[in-house]
Design a protein around this motif. Sequence first.
Motif, PDB file in Angstrom:
ATOM      1  N   ASP A 154       3.935   4.639   0.713  1.00  0.00           N
ATOM      2  CA  ASP A 154       5.230   4.686   0.409  1.00  0.00           C
ATOM      3  C   ASP A 154       6.003   6.029   0.052  1.00  0.00           C
ATOM      4  O   ASP A 154       6.886   6.451   0.367  1.00  0.00           O
ATOM      5  CB  ASP A 154       5.332   3.782  -0.701  1.00  0.00           C
ATOM      6  N   LEU A 155       4.848   6.694  -0.546  1.00  0.00           N
ATOM      7  CA  LEU A 155       5.465   8.050  -1.070  1.00  0.00           C
ATOM      8  C   LEU A 155       5.550   9.013  -0.089  1.00  0.00           C
ATOM      9  O   LEU A 155       6.687   9.593   0.139  1.00  0.00           O
ATOM     10  CB  LEU A 155       4.181   8.672  -2.046  1.00  0.00           C
ATOM     11  N   SER A 156       4.732   9.037   1.097  1.00  0.00           N
ATOM     12  CA  SER A 156       4.877   9.897   2.012  1.00  0.00           C
ATOM     13  C   SER A 156       6.031   9.588   2.896  1.00  0.00           C
ATOM     14  O   SER A 156       6.650  10.389   3.668  1.00  0.00           O
ATOM     15  CB  SER A 156       3.777  10.102   2.746  1.00  0.00           C
ATOM     16  N   ASN A 157       6.304   8.142   3.064  1.00  0.00           N
ATOM     17  CA  ASN A 157       7.189   7.489   4.032  1.00  0.00           C
ATOM     18  C   ASN A 157       8.786   8.062   3.409  1.00  0.00           C
ATOM     19  O   ASN A 157       9.435   8.129   3.988  1.00  0.00           O
ATOM     20  CB  ASN A 157       7.069   6.297   4.361  1.00  0.00           C
ATOM     21  N   TYR A 158       8.806   7.916   2.055  1.00  0.00           N
ATOM     22  CA  TYR A 158       9.957   8.064   1.270  1.00  0.00           C
ATOM     23  C   TYR A 158      10.171   9.339   1.801  1.00  0.00           C
ATOM     24  O   TYR A 158      11.339   9.735   1.776  1.00  0.00           O
ATOM     25  CB  TYR A 158       9.761   8.034  -0.157  1.00  0.00           C
TER      26      TYR A 158
END
Lengths: 316, 294, 379
Positions: A154-158
């Motif tokens: 989620d963090l990298s996609n964010y």
Amino acid sequence: MKYAKLKFFIFSLVVLLAPLPLAGDYLLNVLVFVGINGILALGLNLLLGYAGQISLGQAAFFGLGAYGSGVLTTMYALNPWLAMIIVAVCVALFAFAIGFPVLRLKGHYLAMATLGVGVIANIAFNETIDLTGGPSGLSGIPNLSIGDFVFDTDLSNYYLVWGFALVMMLLSLNLVNSRFGRGLRAIHDSEVAARVMGINARLMKVQVFTLSAFFSAIAGSLYCHVMTFISPTTFGFHISVELLTMVVIGGLGSVYGSILGALLLTMLPEMLRTFHDYDIIFYGLLLISMTIYMPGGLVSIPATLRRLLPARGSNA
Amino acid sequence: MDFLNQVTQFVISGLATGAIYALIGLSYAIIFNSTGIINFAQGEFVMLGGVLTIFSLNVLQLPLLVAIVVAVAVTTMVGLVFERLAIRPLKNATPLALIIITIGASILIRGVVMLLWGKDTQALPAFSGNSPISLAGATLLPQHLWIFGVTILVIAASRMFFHHTISGKAMRACSFNRRAANLVGISVGRMVLLSFVISAALGSLAGVIIAPLTMTAYDVGIMLGLKGFCAAIMGGMGSGLGTVLGGLILGTLESLGAGLISSGYKDAIAFFILLLILFIRPQGLFKKGETERV
Amino acid sequence: MKKLISTALVSFSLLCLSTAALAAAPIKIGALFAITGPASFLGEPERNTAQMMVDKINKAGGVKGRQLELITYDTGGDATKAVQLANKLIKNDNVVAIIGPSTTGDAMAVIPVVEKAGIPLVACAAGSKITDPVKKWVFKTAQNDSLAVARIYEQLKKEKKSKVAILTVSDGFGSSGREQLKAQAANFGIEIVSDDTYGPKDTDMTAQLTKIRSSQAQAVICWGTNPGPAVIARNAKQLGLTLPLYMSHGVSSKKFIDLAGDAAEGIRLPSGKVLVADLLPKSDKQKASLMAYVKDYQNHFKAEGDHFGGHAWDAVMLLKGAIERGGDTPEGIRTQLEATRNFAGIGGVFNYSAQDHAGLNKDAFVLVEVRNKDWKLVK
């Protein structure tokens, strides 16, 4: 002008720092989709808010972007970044081509024509089973990656999605304050007057339509790589309506408004979860009352308040 | 010979569906002509007709005819309330605002129906039984005859209303030029209300007569509304024969397309036809070209 | 001495309290169902059944002394939402297992999420792709459509009918069925002479049926969920189509008979045994669970417990069994699920293994026929 740069800088800072308190919370996952919806809303806003052209078919370009990237990366094992660029360019060309006949229409006729394009695209996604997997959807789409780093959390996609979103916001802000943007607004106010003054209204409308399609296609590619699975039901009429709502509620003709609208409407189902089945009623009421009582959208609230409150230093 | 029978069947089924599109198209045209508004919630009036009839029949245990009257009456009330609360406040709204409001209203109505009566599909018994009737190598159901009959009655009634009664002529005056109509003493506000009332009644009637064939649920309004709108555009948004023909042609082409070309792309064919008409002849198939005053 | 006693007392009370605290900590199970939206005919009975069973288990003392807590979210049949909600269940609610989703589309979208997070998923959707190929963390309770197709084809072969027309709905359920119908035809000596589709919201299928009437088909197989098949049944009657008409298990509920009316007479379809629970012989392994389920649902919800709610019944009970046998962590539950053998549920008798996370064979389906507005077993 300096104020605008500061505003954008602060906004970017907020976006970059937002995930920190949210690590491990599912809200981060929701914010990724807020980003994607934000890009879609930006595209629609350029078309609708600035140029005043109604489109109920954004889902078509969103879907073409998603399926284009999906098919190229699964069936032909193309590099996802390359696929994204190729797909976005192809969708833009397609939009440019159909833009000419479509944008001759106005008002309700334009709305219906764009709706028609959206429905036809959706049916095509559903029926071309050999290519798209049909109603069962397309799975196994790879995540985006740079070298060894894979965007699969989620963090990298964010950061991936919001990186794109911020760049596109900057692009939009520069565009609306340029000659092109002023031309768009002239067309919005009165197309005939704009033409009389020498603005090539027809070409400009098609150009902004193409840009909006380009944005939507990029959003589509990002979506398919984040989800790794897509199906035709996501790209139907209801998404076009949702986008319209986001842009209207956020504020037509405001870049920040589109993002605000996307944020609100993506988070709304979460906030309304306590209402269960009642949320669809709330949604309809929200649309109607916002349009009647707050046509400028949420971003117009500060301006409205300033008007209502007594002016400082007056003899009140 | 068998191919001809097939085509006859496609055409007859298409005409029946087309008649429904025609009725719905008329409702769009009536509102558009007196207000310039495209009521995206029109499909929901159609849905309400069917759903309310089933409710009155099954829960209130009313006889069929009374149930139909109740359903049409209640839907008409909904149309009235909608006009008063959502359209009236927006006298000078942009087309976009109106589109959004009517879309919002359609979502709202659908939501209320979903909550009150659930999401299940429900069936309405046919008005006069289910025995198939043979006609020129194709078969019809008695319900199809009802559909054709009611459509013809409605066309005749609307012709009489718009050309031979004061109210009807007043509504037509509003559609030509609102300000002028106002100046000669026509209460435009009342005409607007009347147009919504008539459209709601018409829409719900269409919903009632088709429900025995197609069954009904809270979300049947969306597609029916869209196709009815296509019919209206094909007919040039006129409140008369043009729209009816537009609906019939649309229904027939759709059925022929499904039978002869591909059933999966049926809806795509309908919208493709719409796009062609919008690109080539946006004023509809039967009207002369319009000029726009600046 | 006083110090010793007071220390002992304190330690003892702490021990009691901590045991009580441990015993009170409920086992959290997540549920994703399509309660609203186009698949609500699946999600609603599933949600009802799941809640009913969890309440029943809790009333009887819970599992291994711990209460179950069911956290249900509505996906609305929207794959994007399903993914967001799966994330919520895993990251915010800290569930140890997830039941559902109701539709194949939602399930396929959620699979990457649970595989990454290492949380067992017991899906209530029918698509074969969910467990084929086998994924470590994904199980399903709904019968594979391949089994339903096999049942129908078996019957047709028995009756020496070899030419078949298929009419499938253009959604996930229909296209999965169509794939299976095409894939298995050759195994039963069957030739598909007509292959048409219809849209989920279509209201008139006379065009497709007219084409079928002119083809050489000896039987018609329609694959979809209400209301489409009911419309097709009526259209077929209107056109005077006399060919035997087979439906899919997507309409194995009384609702179909209500909608199709007289036109339903003589239609056959493969169904989970729950529809004909009372007609089954006493020797049937599933009879006890089936009768109990039907009775419970009727008492609770004043409606018939149907085939779809049964998927949730199986999911809850399978999880209960897994937890009882020793797992209360995600990894433990997964291992125990895989070790399930001979579990007589609503959908059939489940036998999971490392290579089979679907667990059923074709005995999960019986062929039924509509007679006098009610179901009858076809022998």
